[in-house]
Design a protein around this motif. Structure first.
Motif, short mmCIF file in Angstrom:
data_model
loop_
_atom_site.label_atom_id
_atom_site.label_comp_id
_atom_site.label_asym_id
_atom_site.label_seq_id
_atom_site.Cartn_x
_atom_site.Cartn_y
_atom_site.Cartn_z
N LEU A 25 37.43 45.68 50.13
CA LEU A 25 38.15 46.45 49.19
C LEU A 25 37.73 45.96 47.75
O LEU A 25 38.23 46.79 46.81
CB LEU A 25 39.28 46.86 49.67
N ALA A 26 37.83 44.75 47.52
CA ALA A 26 37.73 44.11 46.19
C ALA A 26 37.22 45.06 45.02
O ALA A 26 37.40 45.26 44.01
CB ALA A 26 37.41 42.77 46.26
N PRO A 27 35.81 45.00 45.28
CA PRO A 27 35.08 45.96 44.21
C PRO A 27 35.43 47.34 44.11
O PRO A 27 35.65 47.89 43.01
CB PRO A 27 33.62 46.02 44.79
N SER A 28 35.95 47.89 45.24
CA SER A 28 36.49 49.42 45.01
C SER A 28 37.94 49.31 44.14
O SER A 28 38.11 50.05 43.31
CB SER A 28 36.69 49.98 46.40
N ILE A 29 38.80 48.33 44.50
CA ILE A 29 40.10 48.13 43.95
C ILE A 29 39.82 47.71 42.41
O ILE A 29 40.47 48.36 41.35
CB ILE A 29 40.99 47.32 44.58
#
Length: 290
Positions: free
Chosen positions: A235-239
């Motif tokens: 989820l890092a890129p989305s967050i």
């Protein structure tokens, strides 16, 4: 729907947790997965709750890939008439963390003064406040709110809504609470109403942060996600895309040996580590978007 419990032969703690991580990174094997220690023997076992019958061959193959050897599993049916989650938690004492007092409806004692109370009963959704990942998040929330007043907040993977409710109670500001599980969304709505913050919680069924309402309300000043290390890294890129400049990001559900991987994943999105809280084997990270 019938449900079975699958258990492994005794493992080391590292093996049991590694198998939990591997299973929870897939969505086709188990409803839940956990690791438990036998306090008398010091041995650890992996357990999973599965739709009946579980795919034992897939568990064996995943264990072989993850642990490098064969693992034997046993299966036992779960009585569908019994709420095992509620039964296992109904006797737990209230939790105090970060100035919050989390208790169940079975608790009849007085609420201590000076604490923020939250009534959270055991349900089909994850999160009653007793696990180290949740207490770590509550302490992190307390630390963050002492130095900043966020205007836009989101709790990703909200479970029972305990963290979103904590934010709403302290700030009296709208909090978005998202979860991939529709039961969690319903539970969050009920718990928010029970705790007097129903008007401040927007509960959404969403995969990660993939929802129009989440996008429309971004960027966020404060993002909380108590999930597991693998999904958090994914989820890092989305967050990173929904985090505003100077935003605080609280992450938990991370075993200590996994923390560096999560920190690195979010560093690639422009976030730096502000503080790390450790509770037993579990780590909560407080990051800041620079």
């Amino acid at each position: 729907m019938s449900v079975d419990q699958l258990s492994s032969v005794p493992l080391t703690k590292e093996q049991a947790y590694a198998l939990v991580d591997a299973v929870m990174e897939r969505d086709d094997l188990a409803l839940t997965a956990s690791a438990h220690e036998n306090e008398e023997t010091g041995e650890w076992v992996f357990e999973a709750t599965c739709d009946s019958p579980p795919d034992i061959e897939s568990f064996v193959e995943l264990a072989r890939q993850t642990l490098g050897g064969a693992v034997e599993f046993s299966v036992a049916p779960i009585d569908p008439e019994i709420n095992w989650v509620a039964r296992s938690l109904e006797g737990l004492a209230p939790v105090i963390a970060g100035g919050f007092y989390v208790y169940g409806s079975h608790e009849t004692g007085p609420i201590p003064g000076g604490l923020t109370p939250m009534k959270i009963d055991a349900a089909q959704a994850f999160g009653t406040g007793h696990h180290e990942t949740t207490t770590g998040c509550l302490e992190a929330i307390d630390k963050v709110l002492k130095r900043k007043r966020p205007r836009t907040m989101i709790d990703v993977g909200t479970g029972t809504g305990v963290l979103a409710i904590a934010l709403a109670k302290r700030t009296r500001t709208t909090v978005i609470a998202s979860d991939i599980d529709p039961v969690s969304v319903t539970t969050t709505i009920d718990n928010a109403a029970q705790n007097g913050v129903g008007k401040h919680i927007i509960a959404l069924e969403a995969t990660g942060v993939n929802h129009p309402t989440i996008t429309q309300n971004s960027p966020y000043d404060l993002i909380v996600a108590n999930i597991l290390a693998g999904p958090l890294m994914a989820l890092a890129p989305s967050i990173g895309r929904i985090a505003g400049k100077g935003a605080t990001v609280i992450l938990s559900g991370i075993l200590e040996h996994q923390a560096r991987g999560v920190i690195n994943a979010y560093a690639r999105q422009g976030m730096v580590l502000n503080q790390k809280l450790q509770r037993k084997d579990w780590t909560t990270l407080i990051l800041e978007m620079r």
